[in-house]
Design a protein around this motif. Sequence first.
Motif, mmCIF file in Angstrom:
data_model
loop_
_atom_site.group_PDB
_atom_site.id
_atom_site.type_symbol
_atom_site.label_atom_id
_atom_site.label_comp_id
_atom_site.label_asym_id
_atom_site.label_seq_id
_atom_site.Cartn_x
_atom_site.Cartn_y
_atom_site.Cartn_z
ATOM 1 N N UNK A 1 35.863 41.171 69.806
ATOM 2 C CA UNK A 1 35.949 39.981 70.658
ATOM 3 C C UNK A 1 34.623 39.236 70.792
ATOM 4 N N UNK A 2 33.541 39.825 70.286
ATOM 5 C CA UNK A 2 32.230 39.169 70.374
ATOM 6 C C UNK A 2 32.235 37.832 69.638
ATOM 7 N N UNK A 3 32.841 37.791 68.454
ATOM 8 C CA UNK A 3 32.825 36.565 67.645
ATOM 9 C C UNK A 3 33.549 35.402 68.328
ATOM 10 N N UNK A 4 34.816 35.559 68.773
ATOM 11 C CA UNK A 4 35.478 34.419 69.424
ATOM 12 C C UNK A 4 34.843 34.014 70.747
ATOM 13 N N UNK A 5 34.317 34.983 71.500
ATOM 14 C CA UNK A 5 33.658 34.640 72.768
ATOM 15 C C UNK A 5 32.425 33.781 72.499
ATOM 16 N N UNK A 6 31.627 34.149 71.498
ATOM 17 C CA UNK A 6 30.466 33.344 71.134
ATOM 18 C C UNK A 6 30.906 31.954 70.667
ATOM 19 N N UNK B 1 26.080 24.145 67.550
ATOM 20 C CA UNK B 1 26.979 24.202 66.408
ATOM 21 C C UNK B 1 26.661 25.402 65.512
ATOM 22 N N UNK B 2 25.372 25.653 65.249
ATOM 23 C CA UNK B 2 24.965 26.780 64.414
ATOM 24 C C UNK B 2 25.431 28.105 65.003
ATOM 25 N N UNK B 3 25.345 28.235 66.341
ATOM 26 C CA UNK B 3 25.776 29.473 66.987
ATOM 27 C C UNK B 3 27.285 29.648 66.864
ATOM 28 N N UNK B 4 28.026 28.544 67.049
ATOM 29 C CA UNK B 4 29.491 28.640 67.001
ATOM 30 C C UNK B 4 29.969 28.899 65.590
#
Length: 252
Positions: free
Chosen positions: A52-57, A249-252
Amino acid sequence: MDMSTLDRGQITLLGSSFCVMLSMHFTVQLLSQHLFYWKNPKEQKAIIIIILMAPIYAIDSFVGLLDIRGSKAFFMFLDSIKECYEALVIAKFLALMYSYLNISISKNIVPDGIKGREIQHSFPMTLFQPRTFRLNHHTLKLLKYWTWQFVIIRPLCSILMITLQLLGMYPTWVSWTFTIILNISVSLALYSLVVFYHVFAKELEPHKPLAKFMCIKGIVFFCFWQPRHANHLLPRVQDAHFSSMLDTFFVS
């Protein structure tokens, strides 16, 4: 849609939307597989938290793009969400490796094949710990504490940072103080993961945790250093709002 009519902000928002949807797609796939084959709850709960780390970020960063002109305290709040969850993921990853080796700190269970393993500290930990020590229940508990201290320190610092920002009492030296504290805290948490994995790399190999660990470590360091390098690589970007949008944007 005519791309030529879109400005930089709209193009960035469109690209971020695609990244978020892609992240959600792969996350749902992984979650459905684990929920369908729910055979080891202890391990799979930790894996789901990591997944879930990826979608939360991604969602957190996308919200920042939607309100790119929000206050500094608002963006500090969004960053805090990501970083607090990052702390939980690091702690859960160590718990996952403990579970792989049938270690239970709460039940005082340490397999005989694990006891007595030699662990060697590297600098600067040798300033506070013996260079070499043997693995036992106490040292395993210590490694756990080193990861969980970040889970506690990160939210506390976030609350203080946001409060000081809202009160207008957030000078540069305070910002650097929090940065130093948080970097020491996250470094200690990651160090405990590296030490444990280095000692039990052979036993953990069938579970292939290295890829998960590299993803976590990559996200942690990318999110910290990316905005700093972006400022040097894009010195000609004068639009502060576009610069913030590009960073998010880079983080997402």
